[in-house]
Enzyme design. Structure first.
Site, PDB file in Angstrom:
ATOM      1  N   PRO A 143      37.012  28.593   7.072  1.00  0.00           N
ATOM      2  CA  PRO A 143      37.277  29.768   7.905  1.00  0.00           C
ATOM      3  C   PRO A 143      38.365  29.555   8.962  1.00  0.00           C
ATOM      4  CG  PRO A 143      35.378  28.608   8.758  1.00  0.00           C
ATOM      5  CD  PRO A 143      35.837  27.846   7.543  1.00  0.00           C
ATOM      6  N   GLU A 144      39.163  28.505   8.828  1.00  0.00           N
ATOM      7  CA  GLU A 144      40.114  28.158   9.887  1.00  0.00           C
ATOM      8  C   GLU A 144      41.010  29.321  10.290  1.00  0.00           C
ATOM      9  OE1 GLU A 144      39.282  24.067   8.033  1.00  0.00           O
ATOM     10  OE2 GLU A 144      39.242  26.174   7.441  1.00  0.00           O
ATOM     11  N   VAL A 145      41.578  30.058   9.306  1.00  0.00           N
ATOM     12  CA  VAL A 145      42.501  31.140   9.674  1.00  0.00           C
ATOM     13  C   VAL A 145      41.818  32.206  10.522  1.00  0.00           C
ATOM     14  CG1 VAL A 145      44.069  30.790   7.728  1.00  0.00           C
ATOM     15  CG2 VAL A 145      42.094  32.311   7.450  1.00  0.00           C
TER      16      VAL A 145
END
Length: 269
Positions: A143-145
């Site tokens: 889920p980094e973005v």
């Protein structure tokens, strides 16, 4: 606030016969990787290549979760100035890449036992392992973005594990997938219906590995590594630079704040 203070040990290491078990032990934070945790993990990874007795490393998590990734309280690095925070973030991300390479390079067979959350950097840990077993309720995601960050050092390992197309979708869409989907795209080898069956399947895998000659297993792993680099030269540094720029920038500030407040970030339509 870190929960590594007090009596808790952020990484529990036990040995039984040739099996070394490393338990990520920050259950209150879903075993998010703090500096204290990764320092202990890095020390173990430095020891194992010289351990002639160890044949298998099992990585798992305490409290029903595998690993939620980087502790977001530490995502932006530390330091009194922006330059110092950028440098700290850069070094930490470089170490993440080196850690994943060290896991893959171990002469021991590395098995990831996954329950609950396996996100971001935790996803990288299992992608660098040789064999991945998961319970049916496990959930996986990059889920980094959505936090204003980038999946820098884990990306080559995701590509190696599931191919570029599936890895691209996972890191760009940022959605959470279930264990059945993770198995279908090649991220996970086996899915067990519950924790008890997961342990039974782990025991079966360990029996199979013990049937292999230690030297032959180590040589086989070396040959697998000789098939080619996981990432091209210069990627690790470029990834660290990209992560550090993002992690110390305004999008990460907003994304992490939104995640903690359980609200959409400002850019979400």
């Amino acid at each position: 606030m870190s929960d590594d203070a007090g009596s808790e040990t952020p990484l529990l290491v036990t040995r039984q016969g040739g099996v070394v078990r490393a338990v990520l032990n920050r259950p209150a934070r879903r075993n998010a990787m703090s500096r204290a945790l990764v320092e202990r993990l890095d020390a173990l990874l430095a020891e194992l290549p010289h351990d002639r007795e160890a044949r298998v490393l099992v990585i798992t998590g305490a409290g029903g979760h595998f690993c939620a990734g980087l502790d977001l309280d530490e995502a932006g690095g530390s330091g009194a100035t922006p330059e110092a925070r950028l440098a700290a973030s850069l070094e930490r991300n470089r170490r993440t890449g080196a850690r994943l390479a060290a896991i893959a390079a171990l002469p021991q067979v590395v098995v990831a036992r996954v329950e609950g959350s396996a996100f971001a950097g935790g996803l990288g840990l299992l992608a660098a392992a040789d064999i991945v077993l998961a319970s049916a309720e496990a959930r996986f995601g990059a889920p980094e973005v959505r936090r204003g960050l980038v999946a820098a050092q884990i990306l080559p390992w995701l590509v190696r594990r599931m191919g570029r197309s599936e890895a691209a979708r996972l890191v760009l869409q940022g959605a959470t997938i279930d264990a059945a989907t993770a198995q279908r795209i090649g991220l996970v080898h086996e899915v067990a219906p519950d924790a008890a069956e997961l342990d039974a399947r782990l025991d079966a895998v360990l029996r199979d590995i013990r049937a292999g000659a230690p030297g032959a297993l180590a040589e086989t792993k070396a040959l697998l590594a000789a098939l080619g680099e996981v990432a091209p030269p210069g990627y690790a540094d470029a990834g660290a630079q990209a992560f550090s720029r993002c992690s110390t920038g305004p999008e990460a500030v907003e994304g992490i704040a939104a995640f903690k407040a359980k609200r959409p970030p400002s850019w979400a339509a």
